[in-house]
Design a protein around this motif. Sequence first.
Motif, PDB file in Angstrom:
ATOM      1  N   PRO A   1       0.603  -1.162   0.038  1.00  0.00           N
ATOM      2  CA  PRO A   1       0.036   0.221   0.002  1.00  0.00           C
ATOM      3  C   PRO A   1       0.757   1.269   0.090  1.00  0.00           C
ATOM      4  O   PRO A   1       0.283   2.399  -0.706  1.00  0.00           O
ATOM      5  N   GLU A   2       2.016   1.135   0.555  1.00  0.00           N
ATOM      6  CA  GLU A   2       2.874   2.355   0.523  1.00  0.00           C
ATOM      7  C   GLU A   2       3.338   2.664  -0.619  1.00  0.00           C
ATOM      8  O   GLU A   2       3.357   3.732  -1.020  1.00  0.00           O
ATOM      9  N   LEU A   3       3.710   1.733  -1.364  1.00  0.00           N
ATOM     10  CA  LEU A   3       4.310   1.833  -2.819  1.00  0.00           C
ATOM     11  C   LEU A   3       3.020   2.430  -3.663  1.00  0.00           C
ATOM     12  O   LEU A   3       3.624   3.246  -4.411  1.00  0.00           O
TER      13      LEU A   3
ATOM     14  N   ALA B   1      -2.622  -9.855  -1.006  1.00  0.00           N
ATOM     15  CA  ALA B   1      -2.028  -9.083  -1.853  1.00  0.00           C
ATOM     16  C   ALA B   1      -2.911  -8.743  -2.908  1.00  0.00           C
ATOM     17  O   ALA B   1      -2.658  -7.404  -3.444  1.00  0.00           O
ATOM     18  N   ILE B   2      -3.857  -9.176  -3.480  1.00  0.00           N
ATOM     19  CA  ILE B   2      -4.826  -8.671  -4.417  1.00  0.00           C
ATOM     20  C   ILE B   2      -5.734  -7.759  -3.712  1.00  0.00           C
ATOM     21  O   ILE B   2      -6.016  -6.672  -4.492  1.00  0.00           O
TER      22      ILE B   2
ATOM     23  N   ARG C   1       1.731  -1.132 -11.792  1.00  0.00           N
ATOM     24  CA  ARG C   1       0.896  -2.300 -11.600  1.00  0.00           C
ATOM     25  C   ARG C   1       2.220  -3.235 -10.878  1.00  0.00           C
ATOM     26  O   ARG C   1       3.135  -3.341 -11.389  1.00  0.00           O
ATOM     27  N   VAL C   2       1.620  -3.945  -9.860  1.00  0.00           N
ATOM     28  CA  VAL C   2       2.572  -4.691  -8.937  1.00  0.00           C
ATOM     29  C   VAL C   2       2.106  -6.110  -9.016  1.00  0.00           C
ATOM     30  O   VAL C   2       1.153  -6.814  -8.961  1.00  0.00           O
TER      31      VAL C   2
ATOM     32  N   ALA D   1      -3.972 -17.291   1.925  1.00  0.00           N
ATOM     33  CA  ALA D   1      -4.184 -16.089   2.321  1.00  0.00           C
ATOM     34  C   ALA D   1      -3.578 -14.759   2.103  1.00  0.00           C
ATOM     35  O   ALA D   1      -3.855 -13.884   1.886  1.00  0.00           O
ATOM     36  N   THR D   2      -2.102 -15.085   1.708  1.00  0.00           N
ATOM     37  CA  THR D   2      -1.379 -14.269   1.493  1.00  0.00           C
ATOM     38  C   THR D   2      -1.714 -13.546  -0.110  1.00  0.00           C
ATOM     39  O   THR D   2      -1.769 -12.442  -0.720  1.00  0.00           O
TER      40      THR D   2
END
Length: 181
Positions: free
Chosen positions: A71-73, A97-98, A81-82, A92-93
Amino acid sequence: MQEQETPERLLIVDDDEMFCHVLDRALTRRGYRVLVAHDAEQALALAHQHRPELATLDLKLEHESGLKLLPELLEIVPECRVVVLTGYSSIATAVEAIKLGAVNYLCKPADAEEVLAAFSKEGGDPETEVAEQPPSINRIAWEHIQKVLQEHDGNISATARALGMHRRTLQRKLQKRPVRR
């Protein structure tokens, strides 16, 4: 005279220097202007300075979580686009992430072609194959540990208490690679 297009800036955030070197070379050969950061502080500084269009983000940086950095990025470069990359994948991760703004999530090892394909993939794929076998008990346990760890913001002690296990036992389990499905 025709204007030459500026190459897209791609930020690699990963604490594995060899992986960064290999991916950097592969993407540079494909025409990208690659920036490399090995921790959150470097990544945020490069994002402020260069405003990358694309970024790969390791989920498990040495002393920090890629999920906290995401979120900081995106706050600095909302249009970036990450793609989250990880050797420690879990449902879970991937979901988090999405939800936090990643456009895709890949398990390592991933090569340059897979990374680039992940950036350009839009939406889900209804043709994705469903596993023939349910996951193993060990895999389910791994997924549950990852979910509880995520719920406790990566706090090992709180996660161990929630799981009813000793902190050192949990640390040993987390140091192992994820169990195959």
